[in-house]
Design an enzyme around this catalytic site. Structure first.
Site, mmCIF file in Angstrom:
data_model
loop_
_atom_site.group_PDB
_atom_site.id
_atom_site.type_symbol
_atom_site.label_atom_id
_atom_site.label_comp_id
_atom_site.label_asym_id
_atom_site.label_seq_id
_atom_site.Cartn_x
_atom_site.Cartn_y
_atom_site.Cartn_z
ATOM 1 N N ASP A 98 17.935 17.517 6.055
ATOM 2 C CA ASP A 98 17.859 18.969 5.908
ATOM 3 C C ASP A 98 16.505 19.314 5.302
ATOM 4 O OD1 ASP A 98 18.560 21.677 5.554
ATOM 5 O OD2 ASP A 98 20.641 21.130 5.096
ATOM 6 N N ASP A 194 16.152 24.594 7.402
ATOM 7 C CA ASP A 194 16.785 25.653 6.629
ATOM 8 C C ASP A 194 16.030 26.988 6.791
ATOM 9 O OD1 ASP A 194 18.780 26.086 4.374
ATOM 10 O OD2 ASP A 194 16.967 26.720 3.344
ATOM 11 N N GLU A 236 17.920 26.864 11.412
ATOM 12 C CA GLU A 236 18.885 27.853 10.940
ATOM 13 C C GLU A 236 18.226 29.226 11.067
ATOM 14 O OE1 GLU A 236 21.526 29.036 7.003
ATOM 15 O OE2 GLU A 236 19.472 28.351 6.786
ATOM 16 N N HIS A 310 28.400 24.699 5.175
ATOM 17 C CA HIS A 310 28.546 24.817 3.720
ATOM 18 C C HIS A 310 28.335 26.245 3.224
ATOM 19 C CE1 HIS A 310 24.330 24.627 4.581
ATOM 20 N NE2 HIS A 310 24.046 24.992 3.350
ATOM 21 N N ASP A 311 27.969 27.155 4.117
ATOM 22 C CA ASP A 311 27.755 28.552 3.716
ATOM 23 C C ASP A 311 28.873 29.471 4.197
ATOM 24 O OD1 ASP A 311 25.250 27.924 2.597
ATOM 25 O OD2 ASP A 311 24.212 28.238 4.502
HETATM 26 C C1 GLC Z 1 20.328 28.267 3.798
HETATM 27 C C2 GLC Z 1 21.279 27.232 3.273
HETATM 28 C C3 GLC Z 1 21.929 27.778 2.048
HETATM 29 C C4 GLC Z 1 20.854 28.011 1.029
HETATM 30 C C5 GLC Z 1 19.758 28.927 1.576
HETATM 31 C C6 GLC Z 1 18.544 28.852 0.725
HETATM 32 O O1 GLC Z 1 20.962 29.405 4.229
HETATM 33 O O2 GLC Z 1 22.178 26.865 4.268
HETATM 34 O O3 GLC Z 1 22.920 26.937 1.545
HETATM 35 O O4 GLC Z 1 21.392 28.609 -0.107
HETATM 36 O O5 GLC Z 1 19.359 28.532 2.852
HETATM 37 O O6 GLC Z 1 17.929 27.615 0.853
#
Ligand code: GLC
Length: 543
Positions: A98, A194, A236, A310-311
């Site tokens: 990641d 990310d 993402e 995880h979000d």
């Molecule tokens: C992404 C991650 C999340 C994190 C955010 C900041 O959305 O998936 O868990 O808090 O980025 O890095």
């Protein structure tokens, strides 16, 4: 379209802190993951997306990185990491790291330097301004933090402990590229990037997502890091539309393999209060969005398929039924997703239908997003009451997905011998891996079958590459679609409701490929007079 190995991959996301604790300190760790590789191999996945394990103060559970090339001692050592990569490889499982590139931790050496003085060589690694703008942090509050040492504000789109890197500075890109190449040399199979759609930001114009520099930066990264390698990369991108997704994942543009789009994942968010006041589930809207994504690429992009990460809250609690129909509705959502075109992602615990959690007290939650939003929405703006906010937490908070993995019915769900960093869901006595492995009808084995169908059956090519066509678009309870490839056709039909459904479909079934209810074939193969039980989902081979 040129075929790629990752088209046929099935990915499993490990959230290391909550996966398996081998050391007894209450945090999951790399040795713990290694010890569960046989379990993952049994499930059948061939790629692990590993959420961050780098050195981190854990303000945002590792998404605040203090050193991109060191492992946090909570998780183990670089040696353990190498061992994980090697052990996974022996089982034909790749590791996807990641990459958190939009920001670092405020404890990163670059930021410690940067805040020293205005003429420090690292000053421009971050975004400093004399005055804050109106920009808000995604975790609540202003996106600017005053630093008294140099009397300027730095930008942080997430927590104040996560200062945004300045991608306008070519040195930042260069350092990051070197770091990525170093990880590639360690033998990883790919990367998840990310919030990558934020790196092209033009902060003074208030542009954060999809800034003008985004795609040039990704093309540069591709040239420096991904070109001529067999890596898989997934970005993402919360704001992606199909048109934007093509910019990232059209192979001709040489950026990323695919992106996570979130249109479906945010479909029930409230216009003002977003996830903290979710609106009723609307199947017709979900079908519309997913169908749009299923039919958007013609070799000029690729879908990443997911319900969970995880979000996000647990799918079985969110749109299924986590009580009476927990197993059946979990299998239904699995069937719908794994029947689609793209690369499926499974989030840890999804394969045993782990559910959301309801802690009585806010104190029992850990997530900074919950805490900061509570402060903003309940305490400061008073736009939500405590009660309303707690309902939002139960429905949507990220900690729903982050409670420790439920391995068995021993104390702490078999996750840890110590005190877990986040409480386990009390339903672990019933919902756990050991129980799932003991039950041939469990959700686990349903996932195993779906993965096997995609990986090694006569329908592999169809499931990976076949076309998709939605049936009954306006039906409020039935989700049905056709997949076709050469002479083969599959029909996926699911009753996304708690009541029986009767329907008539103008197709002839040759065979029932998968059914989440135990029934004799004859009972369901008349598609002209089909009767589906609550949350029943079937895959048919058509004549
Ligand atoms: C992404 C991650 C999340 C994190 C955010 C900041 O959305 O998936 O868990 O808090 O980025 O890095």
């Amino acid at each position: 379209m040129e075929k790629q190995w990752w088209h046929s991959a099935v990915v499993y996301q490990v959230y290391p802190r909550s996966f398996y604790d081998s050391s007894g300190d209450g945090n999951g760790d790399l040795v713990g993951i290694i010890s569960k590789l046989d379990y993952l191999q049994q499930l059948g996945i061939n790629l692990i997306w590993l959420s961050p394990v780098y050195l981190s103060p854990m303000k945002d559970n590792g998404y605040d990185i203090a050193d991109y090339q060191a492992i946090d001692p909570r998780f183990g050592s670089l040696e353990d990491m190498r061992e994980l990569i090697a052990q996974a490889k022996q089982r034909d499982i790749g590791i996807m790291m990641d990459l958190v590139l939009n920001h670092s931790s405020d404890q990163h050496a670059w930021f410690k330097q940067s805040r020293q003085s205005r003429d420090n060589p690292y000053r421009d690694y971050y975004i400093w301004r004399d005055q804050p703008s109106e920009l808000r942090s995604i975790f609540g509050g202003s996106a600017w933090q005053y630093d008294s040492q140099t009397e300027q504000y730095y930008c942080h789109l997430f927590a104040d402990a996560q200062p945004d890197l300045n991608w306008e500075n070519p040195q930042v890109a260069e350092e990051i590229h070197q770091m990525i190449n170093w990880w590639t040399a360690q033998g990883v199979a790919g990367f998840r990037l990310d919030v990558i759609d934020l790196i092209g930001k033009q902060i003074d114009q208030g542009i954060t997502e999809n800034g003008p520099r985004l795609h040039p930066l990704l093309q540069q990264m591709h040239q420096a890091c991904f070109k001529d390698k067999t890596l898989v990369t997934v970005g993402e991108t919360w704001g992606a539309t199909p048109e934007l997704a093509k910019l990232y994942s059209d192979p001709a543009r040489q950026e990323l393999s695919m992106v996570f789009q979130f249109e479906h994942a945010a479909i029930d968010w409230h216009p003002q209060h977003s996830k903290w006041q979710p609106q009723p589930f609307n199947l017709v809207a979900l079908k519309q969005v997913l169908t749009k994504w299923q039919t958007t690429f013609n070799g000029d992009g690729w879908n990443a398929l997911f319900w969970n990460n995880h979000d996000l809250p647990r799918i079985v609690s969110r749109w299924g039924n986590d009580q009476q129909y927990r197993q059946r509705s979990a299998k239904l959502f699995a069937t719908l997703l794994h029947g689609m075109q793209g690369t499926p992602y499974i989030y840890q615990g999804e394969e045993i239908a782990m559910t959301n959690v309801r802690f009585e007290s806010l104190e029992d939650y850990d997530d900074i997003e919950i805490k900061n939003n509570y402060q903003e929405k309940v305490v400061e703006q008073q736009s939500l009451s405590h009660q309303q906010f707690m309902q939002g937490v139960y429905a949507s908070a990220r900690d729903n997905a982050r409670t420790p993995m439920q391995w068995d019915n021993s104390s702490n769900a078999g996750f840890s011998q110590g005190q877990p960093w986040l409480k386990v869901n009390p339903n672990y006595t019933e919902i756990n891996v050991a129980a799932a492995l003991d039950d041939p009808q469990s959700v686990f084995y349903h996932y195993q079958k779906l993965i096997a169908l995609r990986k090694s059956s006569e329908f592999s090519e169809l499931l990976i590459y076949g076309t998709y066509q939605l049936l009954l678009p306006e039906h409020p309870q039935i989700f049905a679609y056709l997949r076709q490839y050469k002479q083969q056709r599959l029909l996926v039909v699911a009753n996304v409701s708690e009541v029986d459904q009767r329907l008539s479909l103008d197709f002839k079934a040759k065979q029932v490929l998968l059914n989440n209810l135990q029934q004799p074939q004859g009972a369901v193969n008349r598609l002209g007079a089909l009767q589906l039980a609550p949350y029943q989902a079937i895959i048919y081979v058509l004549e």
